[in-house]
Design a protein around this motif. Structure first.
Motif, short mmCIF file in Angstrom:
data_model
loop_
_atom_site.label_atom_id
_atom_site.label_comp_id
_atom_site.label_asym_id
_atom_site.label_seq_id
_atom_site.Cartn_x
_atom_site.Cartn_y
_atom_site.Cartn_z
N ALA A 243 0.91 -1.19 -0.18
CA ALA A 243 -0.15 -0.14 0.16
C ALA A 243 0.88 1.23 0.03
O ALA A 243 0.50 2.46 -0.44
N LEU A 244 1.93 1.02 0.42
CA LEU A 244 3.03 2.14 0.56
C LEU A 244 3.38 2.85 -0.96
O LEU A 244 3.46 3.94 -1.11
N VAL A 245 3.36 1.85 -1.86
CA VAL A 245 3.72 2.38 -3.19
C VAL A 245 2.74 3.07 -3.64
O VAL A 245 3.22 4.18 -4.38
N SER A 246 1.70 2.79 -3.44
CA SER A 246 0.33 3.97 -4.25
C SER A 246 0.18 4.91 -3.15
O SER A 246 0.06 6.12 -3.73
N ASN A 247 0.47 4.96 -2.13
CA ASN A 247 0.32 6.13 -1.36
C ASN A 247 1.37 7.07 -1.19
O ASN A 247 1.37 8.22 -0.91
N ALA A 248 2.72 6.63 -1.56
CA ALA A 248 3.74 7.34 -1.76
C ALA A 248 3.63 8.45 -2.84
O ALA A 248 3.85 9.87 -2.68
N LEU A 249 3.00 8.14 -3.91
CA LEU A 249 2.64 8.85 -5.03
C LEU A 249 1.68 10.07 -4.68
O LEU A 249 1.98 11.12 -5.02
N LEU A 250 0.69 9.59 -3.89
CA LEU A 250 -0.61 10.27 -3.65
C LEU A 250 0.01 11.69 -2.51
O LEU A 250 -0.38 12.66 -2.83
N VAL B 21 10.12 13.33 -12.71
CA VAL B 21 9.04 12.46 -13.09
C VAL B 21 9.66 11.32 -13.90
O VAL B 21 9.51 10.22 -13.56
N SER B 22 10.48 11.77 -14.94
CA SER B 22 11.13 10.73 -15.89
C SER B 22 12.08 9.87 -15.10
O SER B 22 12.03 8.63 -15.14
N THR B 23 12.63 10.53 -14.09
CA THR B 23 13.77 9.74 -13.38
C THR B 23 13.23 8.85 -12.65
O THR B 23 13.79 7.75 -12.38
N GLY B 24 12.16 9.20 -11.82
CA GLY B 24 11.18 8.53 -11.02
C GLY B 24 10.42 7.12 -11.83
O GLY B 24 10.77 6.05 -11.35
N GLY B 25 10.22 7.55 -12.94
CA GLY B 25 9.65 6.38 -13.74
C GLY B 25 10.69 5.51 -14.32
O GLY B 25 10.48 4.02 -13.97
N LEU B 26 11.82 5.84 -14.65
CA LEU B 26 12.88 4.90 -15.06
C LEU B 26 13.21 4.30 -13.87
O LEU B 26 13.67 3.04 -13.77
N LEU B 27 13.40 4.84 -12.54
CA LEU B 27 13.89 4.23 -11.30
C LEU B 27 12.88 3.07 -11.02
O LEU B 27 13.50 1.90 -10.85
N ALA B 28 11.75 3.52 -11.12
CA ALA B 28 10.77 2.28 -10.77
C ALA B 28 10.70 1.13 -11.78
O ALA B 28 10.54 0.05 -11.49
N VAL C 46 8.06 8.32 -5.13
CA VAL C 46 8.15 9.46 -4.66
C VAL C 46 8.28 10.47 -5.58
O VAL C 46 7.82 11.52 -5.71
N LEU C 47 9.33 10.39 -6.61
CA LEU C 47 9.68 11.06 -7.57
C LEU C 47 8.78 11.21 -8.58
O LEU C 47 8.23 12.24 -9.21
N GLN C 48 7.99 10.17 -8.99
CA GLN C 48 6.73 10.23 -9.82
C GLN C 48 5.72 11.10 -9.21
O GLN C 48 5.14 11.96 -10.04
N GLY C 49 5.58 11.12 -7.92
CA GLY C 49 4.37 11.83 -7.24
C GLY C 49 4.28 13.59 -7.69
O GLY C 49 3.37 13.87 -7.67
N VAL C 50 5.42 14.08 -8.06
CA VAL C 50 5.67 15.50 -8.34
C VAL C 50 4.80 15.74 -9.86
O VAL C 50 4.54 17.02 -10.07
N MET C 51 4.34 14.79 -10.21
CA MET C 51 3.63 14.77 -11.88
C MET C 51 2.41 15.57 -11.44
O MET C 51 1.66 16.35 -12.36
N ALA D 184 0.16 15.76 -3.47
CA ALA D 184 -0.50 16.62 -2.75
C ALA D 184 0.33 17.63 -2.18
O ALA D 184 0.15 18.81 -2.11
N VAL D 185 1.55 17.34 -1.48
CA VAL D 185 2.35 18.23 -1.02
C VAL D 185 3.18 19.05 -1.94
O VAL D 185 3.19 20.30 -1.83
N LEU D 186 3.62 18.68 -3.09
CA LEU D 186 4.38 19.42 -4.05
C LEU D 186 3.55 20.09 -5.21
O LEU D 186 4.20 21.12 -5.68
#
Length: 467
Positions: A58-65, A95-102, A116-121, A69-71
């Motif tokens: 669940a942390l995986v989906s919550n991290a992006l959310l 975001v692209s760095t986060g997507g490639l990292l994932a 976390v990096l993707q969440g800034v989208m 919201a914060v950024l």
């Protein structure tokens, strides 16, 4: 002696983006929505592949959310100051760095870092609104905002639909890698085709203390909501409320005394803006209740008041509602341009309230619930998009990013709160013999959603939401 007047050059009007530039912005929104939504259907597979528990998954989906919201307000504020295109390009690099990292993640910590990096989208939405506000007329920008939102929502439908097939045909890493490749391509097209929007002229420094306090406040609120959803005890809920209230009070105190505040509190105090935030929250709460109640009723065993449907069947029945939500985002912007945001919001509220009241007594067949989801999703999407488009055209251009980003966050908060309220109603109405929610619990949930929506009509009539 006569002098010859030197002709002055006519003022240079800002370049207008062509269709290809708007198209590139739309493709970017579509691919971002896709990347945001691929985790949910693939979560069981991710848990098996990475050997983690459901709570860790669940942390995986919550991290992006949480990150989004914060950024989002921070991105909106930076876009107001330094230009939407400039900040958008930097944001897409993150975001692209986060997507490639994932996509290359060998373990849970690496995947979480990518999320976390993707969440800034989420910050891409207010930045896109800044661009269309600066380069298009008021009516055109309202329509364009609806289209961008519709494509972002449509990307969510695509991500939910293709995540499973891609993961099984290739591997789960590709559900992150493929949308990221499209994001990189669309970002390059935006960089080449979209005209630059100049930074706002200002000698004042950014209110970094206000930025930090608002970010920490939103972080505490998001983490608190996730914890409450996970069954936080009453003393924990009280602690969350106290912490968030204390941080919010401190932030308001700082903003009132800042020479150049992150958020102009006078802007938020304007009746039209205040109404937009309140109505967005109320509408989103009601829709969040629908989002949770309908799948639960579909899944309740069919020998009682439910239907005992499988996950696949539930998804198929809810798909028309998801499509309606995406379409309504586009129509909401166009309707706000044609009829004004107030008329669109009032219509959406009326449709949602009527749907919930009827559903409380008429829920004997799956098609009735599917139709209700279509109506609720369409009404909520059109209403909140009209509020967003109306706000973007009402505030000063220099405040477009921060105002719309706060509305986007309000929309997310409202859906989470609505889901939590509906879940609490179902828990309170659980049959002790079967351990399943009884029919009166669902009836109560639908009536509460209808009542909440109806109350917003009185708020609208009393305060008004100016077009």
């Amino acid at each position: 002696m006569s002098t010859t007047a030197v002709p002055t050059a006519p003022p240079v009007s800002p370049a207008r983006p062509g269709r290809r530039a708007i198209g590139a912005l739309g493709v970017l929104a579509l691919s971002l929505g896709t990347l945001q939504s691929v985790v949910e259907p693939a979560l069981p597979m991710l848990q098996r592949e990475l050997g983690v528990s459901p709570a860790e998954g669940a942390l995986v989906s919550n991290a992006l959310l949480i990150t989004g919201a914060v950024l989002a307000p921070v991105a909106g504020k930076l876009g107001d100051r330094y230009g939407g295109k400039r900040v958008l390009l930097w944001l897409m690099a993150v975001v692209s760095t986060g997507g490639l990292l994932a996509g290359l993640a060998p373990n849970l910590p690496t995947l979480l870092a990518g999320q976390v990096l993707q969440g800034v989208m989420v910050g891409a939405l207010p930045l896109s609104f800044i661009l269309v506000r600066k380069h298009l007329s008021t009516g055109e920008s309202q329509a364009a905002i609806g289209v961008v939102l519709a494509l972002f929502t449509g990307g969510g439908i695509i991500g939910t639909s293709v995540a499973g097939p891609i993961a099984h045909a290739l591997s789960w890493q590709w559900i992150f890698a493929l949308p990221t490749i499209v994001i990189l391509t669309a970002t390059a097209a935006v960089a080449r085709l979209m005209p630059h929007d100049p930074p706002a002229p200002s000698d004042e420094r950014i209110d970094w203390l206000g930025v930090a306090l608002l970010s920490v406040t939103l972080l505490a609120l998001m983490v608190g909501l996730v914890a409450v959803t996970g069954g936080l005890p009453p003393i924990g809920i009280a602690a969350v409320v106290a912490v968030v209230a204390g941080l919010a009070t401190t932030w308001v105190f700082v903003e009132r005394r800042a020479a150049s505040p992150m958020v102009d509190l006078r802007m938020l105090a304007r009746p039209a803006i205040r109404s937009a935030f309140v109505l967005t929250f109320i509408t989103s709460v009601a829709f969040g209740m629908v989002v949770l109640l309908l799948p639960q009723l579909f899944a309740v065993p069919g020998d009682g008041h439910g239907f005992g449907l499988s996950t696949t069947d539930i998804g198929l029945l809810l798909l028309p509602g998801a499509i309606a939500g995406a379409v309504s985002d586009s129509i909401g912007g166009l309707a706000a341009r044609r009829f004004g945001s107030r008329a669109v919001v009032l219509t959406g509220i009326g449709v949602t309230a009527a749907t919930m009241i009827v559903l409380s007594s008429l829920h004997d067949a799956p098609w009735q619930l599917a139709v209700a989801k279509v109506l609720a999703a369409f009404a909520a999407g059109a209403g909140t998009t009209a509020l967003l488009a109306g706000t973007a055209s009402t505030v000063d251009a220099k405040d477009t990013g921060i105002a719309t980003s706060l509305l986007v966050v309000t929309r997310v908060f409202g859906i989470i709160v609505g889901s939590q309220v509906a879940g609490s109603i179902l828990v309170a109405g659980t049959d002790p013999l079967t351990g399943l929610p009884a029919e009166p619990a669902f009836v109560t949930g639908f009536l509460v959603a209808g009542l909440i929506t109806t109350l917003s009509i009185f708020f609208l009539r009393r305060n008004g939401a100016r077009s």
